[in-house]
Design a protein around this motif. Structure first.
Motif, PDB file in Angstrom:
ATOM      1  N   SER A  33     -39.786  25.680 -12.077  1.00 28.27           N
ATOM      2  CA  SER A  33     -38.908  25.147 -13.126  1.00 28.27           C
ATOM      3  C   SER A  33     -38.486  23.713 -12.835  1.00 28.27           C
ATOM      4  CB  SER A  33     -37.671  26.036 -13.301  1.00 28.27           C
ATOM      5  OG  SER A  33     -36.835  25.999 -12.160  1.00 28.27           O
ATOM      6  N   ASP A  34     -38.545  23.296 -11.563  1.00 29.73           N
ATOM      7  CA  ASP A  34     -38.237  21.908 -11.208  1.00 29.73           C
ATOM      8  C   ASP A  34     -39.258  20.940 -11.793  1.00 29.73           C
ATOM      9  OD1 ASP A  34     -35.970  22.542  -9.779  1.00 29.73           O
ATOM     10  OD2 ASP A  34     -36.986  22.546  -7.825  1.00 29.73           O
ATOM     11  N   TYR A  35     -40.426  21.481 -12.158  1.00 30.54           N
ATOM     12  CA  TYR A  35     -41.524  20.641 -12.645  1.00 30.54           C
ATOM     13  C   TYR A  35     -41.836  20.929 -14.117  1.00 30.54           C
ATOM     14  CZ  TYR A  35     -41.869  20.093  -7.632  1.00 30.54           C
ATOM     15  OH  TYR A  35     -41.571  19.843  -6.316  1.00 30.54           O
ATOM     16  N   ASP A  36     -40.833  21.391 -14.817  1.00 31.16           N
ATOM     17  CA  ASP A  36     -40.950  21.663 -16.248  1.00 31.16           C
ATOM     18  C   ASP A  36     -42.019  22.709 -16.557  1.00 31.16           C
ATOM     19  OD1 ASP A  36     -40.034  21.304 -18.862  1.00 31.16           O
ATOM     20  OD2 ASP A  36     -41.583  19.821 -19.325  1.00 31.16           O
ATOM     21  N   VAL A  37     -42.161  23.677 -15.656  1.00 27.89           N
ATOM     22  CA  VAL A  37     -43.038  24.832 -15.900  1.00 27.89           C
ATOM     23  C   VAL A  37     -42.108  26.028 -16.084  1.00 27.89           C
ATOM     24  CG1 VAL A  37     -44.956  26.232 -15.029  1.00 27.89           C
ATOM     25  CG2 VAL A  37     -44.813  23.798 -14.439  1.00 27.89           C
ATOM     26  N   ARG A  38     -41.737  26.298 -17.337  1.00 33.40           N
ATOM     27  CA  ARG A  38     -40.652  27.240 -17.595  1.00 33.40           C
ATOM     28  C   ARG A  38     -41.063  28.479 -18.388  1.00 33.40           C
ATOM     29  NH1 ARG A  38     -35.733  22.989 -19.173  1.00 33.40           N
ATOM     30  NH2 ARG A  38     -35.740  21.872 -17.174  1.00 33.40           N
ATOM     31  N   TYR A  39     -42.332  28.605 -18.684  1.00 35.10           N
ATOM     32  CA  TYR A  39     -42.775  29.737 -19.493  1.00 35.10           C
ATOM     33  C   TYR A  39     -42.376  31.064 -18.828  1.00 35.10           C
ATOM     34  CZ  TYR A  39     -45.732  32.940 -22.102  1.00 35.10           C
ATOM     35  OH  TYR A  39     -46.182  33.981 -22.882  1.00 35.10           O
TER      36      TYR A  39
END
Length: 197
Positions: free
Chosen positions: A163-169
């Motif tokens: 989630s720190d890398y905008d991978v939030r799926y």
């Protein structure tokens, strides 16, 4: 009295000279064919795992101790190893899509060591910048090294918060009512770097 001042003058010269003795830093290229990166992601209903290939990399040693380095992961090489056939292909396609790592737009992930702290023989605390999808965050982990016949192997188990890398799926941190479809934010990278001296 002259001998007294002469002694301190000599000490001063020696100390000044020692300041100019440079540490020796050696750089070694990673053997991308022998190095490995294994990944494992977790969800409420279980987990999945697979592999990635290194594109390039290197380690630096100063006065015999690990002092720096960098490596680049080829995200297009991502593979799923716990599934077969259509199931593996479907999961891999989803992981490579914009829902997750957007491999078409972001084909590489990089890590650059910024600090290294020896923790004992062949054991180091490593701090560095991990860049995923053009987002850079500092991470830290413990690495161990071994050397045999001029070959250095550096191993590390790295936990990354996607989630720190905008991978939030599918992240329960950002979406409600996911139930057993929730995917945990943290995933693991088990990295083994092989370098030839």
């Amino acid at each position: 009295m002259k001998r007294f001042f002469g002694f301190f003058a000599l000490v001063g010269v020696l100390l000044s000279a020692s300041a100019f003795i440079a540490s020796e830093t050696l750089k070694y290229n990673v053997d991308t064919e022998k190095s490995t990166v294994n990944w494992k992601g977790y969800k409420v209903a279980g987990s999945h795992e697979g592999t990635l290939n290194l594109k390039s990399g290197g380690l630096e040693y100063t006065d015999g101790l690990l002092s720096g380095g960098t490596f680049e992961i080829d995200m297009t090489s991502m593979a799923v190893t716990d599934l077969k056939g259509g199931s593996a292909k479907k999961l891999l396609g989803h992981l490579k899509s914009d829902d997750f790592f957007g491999v078409n737009n972001f084909p590489t992930t990089t890590f650059n060591i910024t600090s290294v702290f020896p923790q004992g023989p062949d054991r180091y605390k490593v701090i560095g910048d991990l860049t995923v999808k053009e987002v850079t965050k500092s991470i830290k982990f413990i690495a161990t090294t071994t050397e045999k016949d001029g070959i250095i192997t550096a191993n590390a188990e790295i936990t990354v918060d996607r989630s720190d890398y905008d991978v939030r799926y599918g992240s329960g941190t950002f979406f409600d009512n996911l139930g057993d479809k929730a995917i945990y934010d943290n995933f693991d990278l088990n990295v083994s770097l092989v370098v030839n001296k």
